[in-house]
Design an enzyme around this catalytic site. Structure first.
Site, short mmCIF file in Angstrom:
data_model
loop_
_atom_site.label_atom_id
_atom_site.label_comp_id
_atom_site.label_asym_id
_atom_site.label_seq_id
_atom_site.Cartn_x
_atom_site.Cartn_y
_atom_site.Cartn_z
N GLY A 84 2.37 -8.47 14.25
CA GLY A 84 2.90 -7.11 14.15
C GLY A 84 2.13 -6.29 13.12
O GLY A 84 1.44 -6.84 12.26
N LYS A 113 -5.66 -20.95 15.01
CA LYS A 113 -5.07 -20.88 13.67
C LYS A 113 -5.05 -22.28 13.03
O LYS A 113 -5.34 -22.42 11.84
CB LYS A 113 -3.65 -20.31 13.76
CG LYS A 113 -3.65 -18.85 14.24
CD LYS A 113 -2.27 -18.39 14.66
CE LYS A 113 -2.29 -16.99 15.24
NZ LYS A 113 -1.03 -16.59 15.89
N THR A 153 -3.24 -1.93 16.53
CA THR A 153 -1.95 -2.18 15.87
C THR A 153 -2.15 -2.48 14.38
O THR A 153 -1.50 -1.86 13.51
CB THR A 153 -1.28 -3.40 16.54
OG1 THR A 153 -1.22 -3.15 17.93
CG2 THR A 153 0.11 -3.64 16.00
N GLU A 200 -6.73 -13.75 5.21
CA GLU A 200 -5.31 -14.09 5.16
C GLU A 200 -4.60 -13.70 6.46
O GLU A 200 -3.68 -14.40 6.92
CB GLU A 200 -4.65 -13.36 3.98
CG GLU A 200 -3.21 -13.73 3.76
CD GLU A 200 -3.01 -15.23 3.50
OE1 GLU A 200 -3.42 -15.70 2.43
OE2 GLU A 200 -2.44 -15.92 4.38
N1 HSE Z 1 -0.15 -13.50 20.00
C1 HSE Z 1 0.05 -13.91 18.66
C2 HSE Z 1 1.47 -14.45 18.55
C3 HSE Z 1 -0.18 -12.76 17.72
O1 HSE Z 1 2.24 -14.34 19.52
O2 HSE Z 1 1.83 -14.99 17.53
C4 HSE Z 1 -0.52 -13.16 16.33
O3 HSE Z 1 -1.68 -13.92 16.24
#
Ligand code: HSE
Length: 442
Positions: A304, A207, A14, A131
């Protein structure tokens, strides 16, 4: 114009596909900006045949991403494979050891090996840019690394997982069941391959580990983060929170005090009129509170193809400008140890949902246990027991077995709450494990 900036891309899923689109769409503008063409010289992916053969043009195909990482045909290695170890790690290390700049979207790799990889990048005098690893197109890494680097950050928090936010939003607005909405998030391509990474809070934790390090100048320490997911959130919680003026969000929160760093991922009640409560669907948000900058809220697409490609491309552009800094701002050798503040010392208000034996004295026993621990109650509401019925079915008489009790406490410690709830369970007055959710003052 100077020689092109050559890049090798490993991973054409993606995000990789989005990056090809972006570099196609903006090649002239980016070349004018950095004074040289950005040229993809090599690519590697799991399978060559994916309807993209005709897009590869003069790019050289590599079956082995590590070979692409080492190849002298590119100056920048872009890792979009994913995974905390394995080939992604081997390829990034190979590229850094070969003196190449690396751009990666791999949060799991950075959360586990961020400090070691940063040290390798610094040793070789190259960039390690990421980033895209946190919150898609939201420029949270650059904001912490560059724009706010002069601040002492007090707290950073956010909605860092679009899948969970989508599930909670849909459960609230459409009264839909958890499993049903999760399936939709998977179909829409937001969820991780294994959705327990999303709903269990682990994606948010990866994160949060990265931005905690950037915010406080501490080593990346995934294992120091307290993680709770949203699996236990029921429609009853969503509705009770709503009636009390709250929304439920999965938040990653990190704050620093003299006691250390408190970093946690968990569902939280936030006031309906707070900015973070307004962030709905797959949208992400990151709030940063610094001593000179004050409060900053960044909101945008957290996942995305296009949003993530935007972040990856901006990292490539930085390299094109020759802009290289220590990956975690503070040189890796100077990052302090992440000292964990005890969660038991967390001080705040709490939401509690209890399934209570509907018998005389049961409510009094609960209030006593809370009082024993010095917990003052702001509100306590008992709902009439209801036996759920399928739409269109004949209503059933209410169950006499259990009543739902919703409690909001005044501020207290997590330790007091934990011990009070343990006593309540031991007393045998509840018919299921109590639900406890922190209330965040944001
Ligand atoms: N699975 C993650 C989300 C994708 O739903 O935010 C982005 O890290």
């Amino acid at each position: 114009m100077s020689e092109p900036l050559t890049i090798g891309i490993a991973g054409l899923g993606t995000v990789g596909g989005g990056l090809l689109d972006l570099l196609d769409a903006h090649s002239a503008r980016l070349a004018a900006m950095i004074g040289r063409e950005i040229r993809i010289t090599g690519v590697s992916a799991r399978s060559k045949s994916n309807g993209r053969e005709n897009r590869l043009g003069k790019m050289t195909w590599f079956d082995d991403p590590v070979a692409l990482a080492k190849s002298p045909t590119n100056q920048v290695f872009v890792e979009l494979i994913g995974g905390e170890d394995g080939v992604a790690k081997a390829a990034v290390e190979a590229a850094l050891n070969a003196g190449k700049h690396v751009v990666t979207a791999n949060k799991a790799l950075l959360a586990k090996h961020g400090v070691a990889l940063a040290a390798l990048a610094e040793k070789n005098g190259v960039a390690l840019n990421f980033e895209a690893a946190v919150a898609g197109s939201i420029p949270v890494i650059k904001t912490l690394r560059e724009a706010l680097s002069a601040n002492r950050i007090r707290r950073v928090y956010g909605i860092l997982n679009g899948t969970c936010n989508y599930i909670l939003t849909q459960m609230q607005s459409e009264k839909r069941a958890f499993a049903d909405v999760l399936k939709e998030a998977q179909d829409l391509g937001y969820a991780e391959a294994d959705p327990t990474f999303d709903v269990g809070g682990f994606d948010t934790a990866h994160k949060l580990a990265i931005i905690t390090s950037l915010a406080f100048g501490s080593k990346v320490a995934l294992d120091q983060i307290h993680v709770e997911g949203i699996e236990s959130i029921t429609q009853a919680d969503i509705e009770a929170a709503d009636s009390l003026g709250y929304r439920i969000k999965l938040l990653g929160v990190a704050s620093e005090s003299d006691a250390g760093i408190e970093a946690r991922v968990s569902p939280a009640l936030v006031y309906k009129d707070s900015a973070i409560a307004e962030v709905s669907g797959v949208t992400n948000a990151v709030a940063i509170d610094g001593d000179f900058c004050g409060n900053i809220l960044l909101v945008g697409a957290g996942a995305g193809a296009k949003p993530t490609a935007s972040a990856v491309a901006s990292d490539i552009v930085d390299i094109g400008f020759g802009f290289i800094m220590p990956p975690f701002v503070t040189p890796s050798a100077k990052l302090k140890v992440h000292k964990r503040a005890k969660l038991d010392h967390h001080y705040g208000s709490y939401y509690v949902r209890l399934a209570l034996d509907d018998k005389p004295g049961a409510m009094a026993a609960i209030a006593t246990r809370m009082g024993d621990r010095g917990i003052s109650l702001e509100s306590i509401v008992q709902h009439r027991p209801v036996t759920p019925t399928a739409p269109g079915a004949v209503p059933q008489p209410p169950s006499k077995a259990a009543a739902t009790v919703i409690i909001i406490t005044h501020e207290t410690t997590e330790e007091a709450m934990r011990k009070a709830l343990e006593s309540i369970v031991t007393d045998g007055k509840v018919t299921e494990r109590p639900q406890m959710i922190r209330i965040e003052e944001l």
